[in-house]
Design a protein around this motif. Sequence first.
Motif, PDB file in Angstrom:
ATOM      1  N   VAL A  56       5.467   7.675   6.082  1.00 20.66           N
ATOM      2  CA  VAL A  56       5.516   7.159   7.541  1.00 20.66           C
ATOM      3  C   VAL A  56       4.006   7.172   7.538  1.00 20.66           C
ATOM      4  CG1 VAL A  56       4.894   4.714   8.259  1.00 20.66           C
ATOM      5  CG2 VAL A  56       7.146   5.167   5.892  1.00 20.66           C
ATOM      6  N   LEU A  57       2.627   7.098   8.293  1.00 13.02           N
ATOM      7  CA  LEU A  57       1.615   7.453   9.387  1.00 13.02           C
ATOM      8  C   LEU A  57       1.417   6.493  10.442  1.00 13.02           C
ATOM      9  CD1 LEU A  57       0.340  10.164  10.478  1.00 13.02           C
ATOM     10  CD2 LEU A  57      -1.399   9.501   9.404  1.00 13.02           C
ATOM     11  N   ALA A  58       1.668   4.763   9.686  1.00 12.65           N
ATOM     12  CA  ALA A  58       1.103   3.959  10.527  1.00 12.65           C
ATOM     13  C   ALA A  58       2.107   2.911   9.774  1.00 12.65           C
ATOM     14  CB  ALA A  58      -0.242   3.600  10.469  1.00 12.65           C
ATOM     15  N   LEU A  59       2.800   1.971  10.759  1.00 10.45           N
ATOM     16  CA  LEU A  59       3.223   0.466  10.368  1.00 10.45           C
ATOM     17  C   LEU A  59       2.602  -0.601  11.281  1.00 10.45           C
ATOM     18  CD1 LEU A  59       5.942  -0.062   9.234  1.00 10.45           C
ATOM     19  CD2 LEU A  59       7.054   0.257  11.270  1.00 10.45           C
ATOM     20  N   ARG A  60       3.343  -1.009  10.066  1.00 13.40           N
ATOM     21  CA  ARG A  60       2.827  -2.736  10.861  1.00 13.40           C
ATOM     22  C   ARG A  60       3.813  -3.047  11.999  1.00 13.40           C
ATOM     23  NH1 ARG A  60      -0.716  -7.340  10.231  1.00 13.40           N
ATOM     24  NH2 ARG A  60      -0.111  -8.466  10.528  1.00 13.40           N
ATOM     25  N   PRO A  61       3.515  -3.500  13.320  1.00 16.34           N
ATOM     26  CA  PRO A  61       4.797  -3.569  13.920  1.00 16.34           C
ATOM     27  C   PRO A  61       4.693  -5.626  14.037  1.00 16.34           C
ATOM     28  CG  PRO A  61       2.455  -3.669  14.783  1.00 16.34           C
ATOM     29  CD  PRO A  61       2.391  -3.379  13.658  1.00 16.34           C
ATOM     30  N   MET A  62       4.005  -6.382  12.890  1.00 20.53           N
ATOM     31  CA  MET A  62       3.936  -7.465  13.358  1.00 20.53           C
ATOM     32  C   MET A  62       4.339  -8.327  12.191  1.00 20.53           C
ATOM     33  SD  MET A  62       0.210  -8.308  14.062  1.00 20.53           S
ATOM     34  CE  MET A  62      -0.428  -9.564  14.232  1.00 20.53           C
ATOM     35  N   ALA A  63       5.048  -9.866  12.592  1.00 16.75           N
ATOM     36  CA  ALA A  63       6.498 -10.048  11.241  1.00 16.75           C
ATOM     37  C   ALA A  63       5.688 -10.372   9.916  1.00 16.75           C
ATOM     38  CB  ALA A  63       7.772 -10.716  11.404  1.00 16.75           C
ATOM     39  N   GLN A  64       5.185 -11.960  10.740  1.00 13.24           N
ATOM     40  CA  GLN A  64       4.157 -12.499   9.777  1.00 13.24           C
ATOM     41  C   GLN A  64       3.088 -11.720   9.083  1.00 13.24           C
ATOM     42  OE1 GLN A  64       2.874 -15.556  11.825  1.00 13.24           O
ATOM     43  NE2 GLN A  64       4.282 -17.081  11.376  1.00 13.24           N
ATOM     44  N   VAL A  65       2.781 -11.991   7.640  1.00 12.99           N
ATOM     45  CA  VAL A  65       1.702 -11.278   7.056  1.00 12.99           C
ATOM     46  C   VAL A  65       1.629 -12.617   5.897  1.00 12.99           C
ATOM     47  CG1 VAL A  65       3.099  -8.747   6.840  1.00 12.99           C
ATOM     48  CG2 VAL A  65       3.119 -10.375   5.028  1.00 12.99           C
ATOM     49  N   ARG A  66       0.056 -11.949   5.897  1.00  7.04           N
ATOM     50  CA  ARG A  66      -1.100 -12.131   4.294  1.00  7.04           C
ATOM     51  C   ARG A  66      -1.049 -11.617   3.541  1.00  7.04           C
ATOM     52  NH1 ARG A  66      -5.440 -16.080   7.593  1.00  7.04           N
ATOM     53  NH2 ARG A  66      -4.593 -17.103   9.503  1.00  7.04           N
ATOM     54  N   ARG A  67      -1.208 -12.170   2.061  1.00  5.99           N
ATOM     55  CA  ARG A  67      -1.667 -11.329   1.103  1.00  5.99           C
ATOM     56  C   ARG A  67      -2.985  -9.936   1.383  1.00  5.99           C
ATOM     57  NH1 ARG A  67      -2.336 -15.242  -1.680  1.00  5.99           N
ATOM     58  NH2 ARG A  67       0.070 -14.626  -2.849  1.00  5.99           N
ATOM     59  N   GLY A  68      -2.813  -8.731   1.362  1.00  2.00           N
ATOM     60  CA  GLY A  68      -3.499  -7.870   2.005  1.00  2.00           C
ATOM     61  C   GLY A  68      -4.006  -7.275   2.790  1.00  2.00           C
ATOM     62  N   ASP A  69      -2.546  -7.871   3.774  1.00  2.00           N
ATOM     63  CA  ASP A  69      -2.720  -7.136   4.903  1.00  2.00           C
ATOM     64  C   ASP A  69      -2.283  -5.535   4.794  1.00  2.00           C
ATOM     65  OD1 ASP A  69      -3.113  -9.110   7.083  1.00  2.00           O
ATOM     66  OD2 ASP A  69      -0.986  -9.590   7.124  1.00  2.00           O
ATOM     67  N   ALA A  70      -2.111  -4.662   5.587  1.00  2.00           N
ATOM     68  CA  ALA A  70      -1.783  -3.291   5.584  1.00  2.00           C
ATOM     69  C   ALA A  70      -0.643  -3.439   6.058  1.00  2.00           C
ATOM     70  CB  ALA A  70      -2.725  -2.363   5.805  1.00  2.00           C
ATOM     71  N   LEU A  71       0.247  -3.240   4.871  1.00  2.00           N
ATOM     72  CA  LEU A  71       2.063  -3.289   6.052  1.00  2.00           C
ATOM     73  C   LEU A  71       2.153  -1.113   6.738  1.00  2.00           C
ATOM     74  CD1 LEU A  71       3.920  -5.035   2.919  1.00  2.00           C
ATOM     75  CD2 LEU A  71       2.624  -5.415   5.223  1.00  2.00           C
ATOM     76  N   PHE A  72       1.962  -0.606   5.372  1.00  2.00           N
ATOM     77  CA  PHE A  72       1.298   0.806   5.738  1.00  2.00           C
ATOM     78  C   PHE A  72       1.049   2.061   5.603  1.00  2.00           C
ATOM     79  CE2 PHE A  72       6.232  -1.053   4.581  1.00  2.00           C
ATOM     80  CZ  PHE A  72       7.530  -0.428   5.278  1.00  2.00           C
TER      81      PHE A  72
END
Length: 333
Positions: free
Chosen positions: A310-326
């Motif tokens: 994992v090089l990058a991680l989304r810190p925000m809990a709320q997500v929508r379709r299309g958001d980058a998680l990792f």
Amino acid sequence: MAGSQIQSEIDFEAEGRQTGYLRVPHSVHRSAYGWIPVPVTMIRNGAGPTLIVTAGVHGDEYEGQIAVADLAHRLRPAEIRGRLILLPMLNAPACEAGLRVSPLDDGNLNRLYPGDPLGTPSQMIAHYHETVLLPMADYAVDLHSGGTSLHYPATLLYGPAHSPGEKAGLRLLRDAFDLPYAWVFTGGGGRASTARTAMGAANRAGVINVMVELGGAGRICPEVLALTERGLRRILHAVGMLPGYAPDARRGTRALHAKGTVPAHDAGLFEPLKGLADPVSEGEVVARIHRPDTPDAMPVAVTSPFGGIVLALRPMAQVRRGDALFQIAADIP
């Protein structure tokens, strides 16, 4: 193409230390002849290379803004050889608003190069950076972070070399910055680059340059900030501009290729099952997306199409379709 409309309060050819603003013209209702102030510091002392350090290309990326401003406060002309140009808030309207893009024109500065001298404020800044500032430089460092929506470990980014001199220069900057990770691009770069980024602009200008990702999550990480400030001084010393500095021992950098991002295919609350630098196998479940608004909805498993770390991680809990998680990266073989 017409010349830049931006005026500098700094004389880039003068000796000594100067502070002031780049004046970006901006005529609006409340100020017919107004201008946007982009802060700049120049420190020059005799012969030597020119290094440009930028931060705040995205306004919600804070570590670089602090590190560049601190360097501008602390360094004095007698300490350096050559010319140092420091821009801690290159997209000043975005920085003041704490947003990735400018609130004036919705401009993502790092997607607008080579810009337009008669365009929107963000386009004018991109054009000035590419056509006025970068041609002065031998080296350039552009400081970023994951911003509000991502979190990175301290990671250097650089592209392929197109000459022996560029190869040696990139190795010099990489070893001097000495960050834990390096994201190495496999293509592009050079004077023929078509990238609409600050890195692409520096490549077109023939400037040896690197970019960095430094933390993020909309906050300041003290450990990453310390690595940034250490790295900038080590770079100044390595290129011969800070002769009195005594760098500590190099710690080493793990070189990686980015494999891709893991997106959300469902809206809901993101539960990561992996942290930064954790190993990931192809097909492994790396997160769950919960739907507490639907009582019978089971969490959706998110699998990684890539193996690596994992090089990058989304810190925000709320997500929508299309958001980058990792973002997943793998060691260079």
